[in-house]
Design an enzyme around this catalytic site. Structure first.
Site, PDB file in Angstrom:
ATOM      1  N   HIS A 157       0.854  -1.185   0.000  1.00 45.27           N
ATOM      2  CA  HIS A 157       0.000   0.000   0.000  1.00 45.27           C
ATOM      3  C   HIS A 157       0.889   1.233   0.000  1.00 45.27           C
ATOM      4  O   HIS A 157       1.955   1.253   0.624  1.00 45.27           O
ATOM      5  CB  HIS A 157      -0.914  -0.004   1.239  1.00 45.27           C
ATOM      6  CG  HIS A 157      -2.075   0.929   1.127  1.00 45.27           C
ATOM      7  ND1 HIS A 157      -1.963   2.284   1.357  1.00 45.27           N
ATOM      8  CD2 HIS A 157      -3.368   0.701   0.801  1.00 45.27           C
ATOM      9  CE1 HIS A 157      -3.145   2.852   1.183  1.00 45.27           C
ATOM     10  NE2 HIS A 157      -4.004   1.916   0.841  1.00 45.27           N
ATOM     11  N   ASP A 185      -7.648  -5.361   0.415  1.00 42.99           N
ATOM     12  CA  ASP A 185      -8.197  -6.178  -0.663  1.00 42.99           C
ATOM     13  C   ASP A 185      -7.957  -7.670  -0.463  1.00 42.99           C
ATOM     14  O   ASP A 185      -8.648  -8.494  -1.059  1.00 42.99           O
ATOM     15  CB  ASP A 185      -7.597  -5.755  -2.007  1.00 42.99           C
ATOM     16  CG  ASP A 185      -7.881  -4.301  -2.330  1.00 42.99           C
ATOM     17  OD1 ASP A 185      -9.048  -3.912  -2.244  1.00 42.99           O
ATOM     18  OD2 ASP A 185      -6.930  -3.561  -2.652  1.00 42.99           O
TER      19      ASP A 185
END
Length: 429
Positions: A306, A363
């Protein structure tokens, strides 16, 4: 706090430092071009703050996420999605009377204009629910034009916000049922927010759908976890589009379109594809890890890494725990969870990923949780969009409350041809 000094062509320019309550520091270059003739170059805006905000704070080093100062973990444990929505939009938790009024307004706004149903009839059955969702949200500006003006109006905003939060689930459920060729199911006024969404998606006269409280709670937590995440791609899109003073519905439509991308909300489906390929033997955990390490390989580990977090994404921790809770509660089998746990363990034991701060992100487990809840893959990103609606609305409102209000207009570094003459071609077609 000291100013930052920029020396250019022998002349010094002072720019103030701006500080946030979370410890962030930024160089305020609002008048850089005016004073120096220079602009900054920052691909992807990874080092540029486009606004100040009091809504959501992320500490990427510590791995924390707070909505209006409250850790998201506390909201997941104690709050509801609708209460969290109120918190994000209005900056405080609602009192008892406010909570009741907000809930009542959401219930009363759950129906969509009957003429909008004709739109659904015009979509092919193969239309992706995200495409339908964005189109129908934008269509709200057609059927409810009296509820927005060029100038910001707080009373009208309250109506639009309630309509969006409530109707988005009805539109989403209709989009799903259209995709599977089933008739629409109207919302029920006796069901809570998440239960109503599940009812509209799955109820059928020949197979009545009873909402399981555990599934309802899991969906509630999933939506809270997705409710806002600072200036993500979709949130920045809502702000940029909204800065033209276009109505809230159209701004949210743009955010939905941005969320649809595989590098944003749609990534959860790619995680499922990756895990399925391992389960079916087309790849292996070892192959995936080694391929992801190669600089010249286009392969990537979806669900890992991320831009902001340099440690475990707190949302991934909560989603992982929710997956394990549901599996234990229902004693069902989900073959992908074991593969996911093994892949996660392999990544977290590999120095290559640890040195680069690559950990599971939101996710990685969100799609698996949706599968356990019985949500079809085509609806994964739709659920994330429903969850993000309050955050988008809050960001849109905050931008309109800001002074001064400016339309977004990024600069560019032009690298094309210099001026050149027009030369007529022999064939003008």
């Amino acid at each position: 706090m000291k100013d930052i000094i920029l020396t250019y062509h022998g002349q010094e320019y002072r720019f103030p430092l701006a500080a946030g309550t979370g410890g962030e520091r930024a160089i305020d270059i609002s008048d850089l071009r005016t004073r120096t003739g220079l602009i900054t170059y920052d691909v992807g805006f990874q080092n540029t703050a486009s606004c100040t905000s009091a809504i959501t704070h992320i500490d990427g080093v510590k791995g924390t996420l707070r909505y209006r100062g409250i850790p998201v973990e506390e909201l997941v444990r104690q709050s509801s999605f609708t209460e969290t929505a109120y918190l994000l939009i209005y900056g405080r938790l609602p009192g008892m009377s406010e909570r009741q009024a907000f809930s009542r307004d959401l219930t009363e706004a759950s129906l969509v204009h009957e003429e909008m149903l004709r739109f659904f009839d015009g979509f092919p059955q193969t239309a992706h629910p995200m495409a339908v969702l964005s189109t129908m949200v934008n269509a709200l500006s057609v059927y409810y034009p009296q509820y927005y003006t060029d100038a910001f109006d707080s009373d009208i905003f309250d109506i639009m916000a309630v309509r969006l939060i409530s109707k988005i689930r009805t539109i989403a459920a209709y989009a799903y049922r259209h995709s599977v060729g089933e008739t629409f199911v109207y919302p029920r006024h006796d069901l809570r927010y998440c239960a109503n969404l599940l009812h509209m998606m799955f109820h059928c006269p020949v197979r009545p759908y009873e909402v399981d409280p555990e599934i309802e709670n899991a969906l509630n937590r999933l939506l809270i976890i997705h409710a806002d995440h600072e200036q993500s791609c979709s949130t920045s899109t809502v702000r940029l589009v909204g800065s033209s003073r276009v109505n809230l519905y159209s701004s949210i439509c743009a955010g939905i379109c941005a969320l649809w991308g595989p590098l944003h909300g749609e990534a959860s489906r790619y995680v499922i594809d990756m895990l399925e390929s391992i389960r079916e033997g087309r790849t292996s955990i070892g192959w995936c890890i080694e391929e992801a390490k190669k600089e010249d390989s286009p392969y990537r580990l979806f669900g890992f890494g991320h831009r902001i977090y340099k440690t475990f994404d707190p949302r991934a921790r909560m989603l992982k725990a929710e997956c394990e809770r549901l599996l234990g509660r229902f004693a069902v089998s989900e073959p992908l969870i074991d593969i996911a746990l093994e892949l996660e363990e392999a990544v977290l034991e590999d120095d290559f990923f640890l040195e680069r701060g690559i950990y599971p992100n939101v996710d990685f487990y969100s799609g698996i949780l949706c599968r356990i809840m019985g949500i079809p893959e085509s609806m994964f990103t739709v659920l994330f969009a429903i969850g993000r609606i309050p955050g988008w609305i809050a960001q849109w409102k905050e931008m309109h409350d800001s002074v001064p209000f400016r339309i977004g207009r990024p600069r560019q570094i032009y690298v094309g041809n210099r001026e050149r003459d027009y030369i007529e071609t022999s064939d003008r077609g």
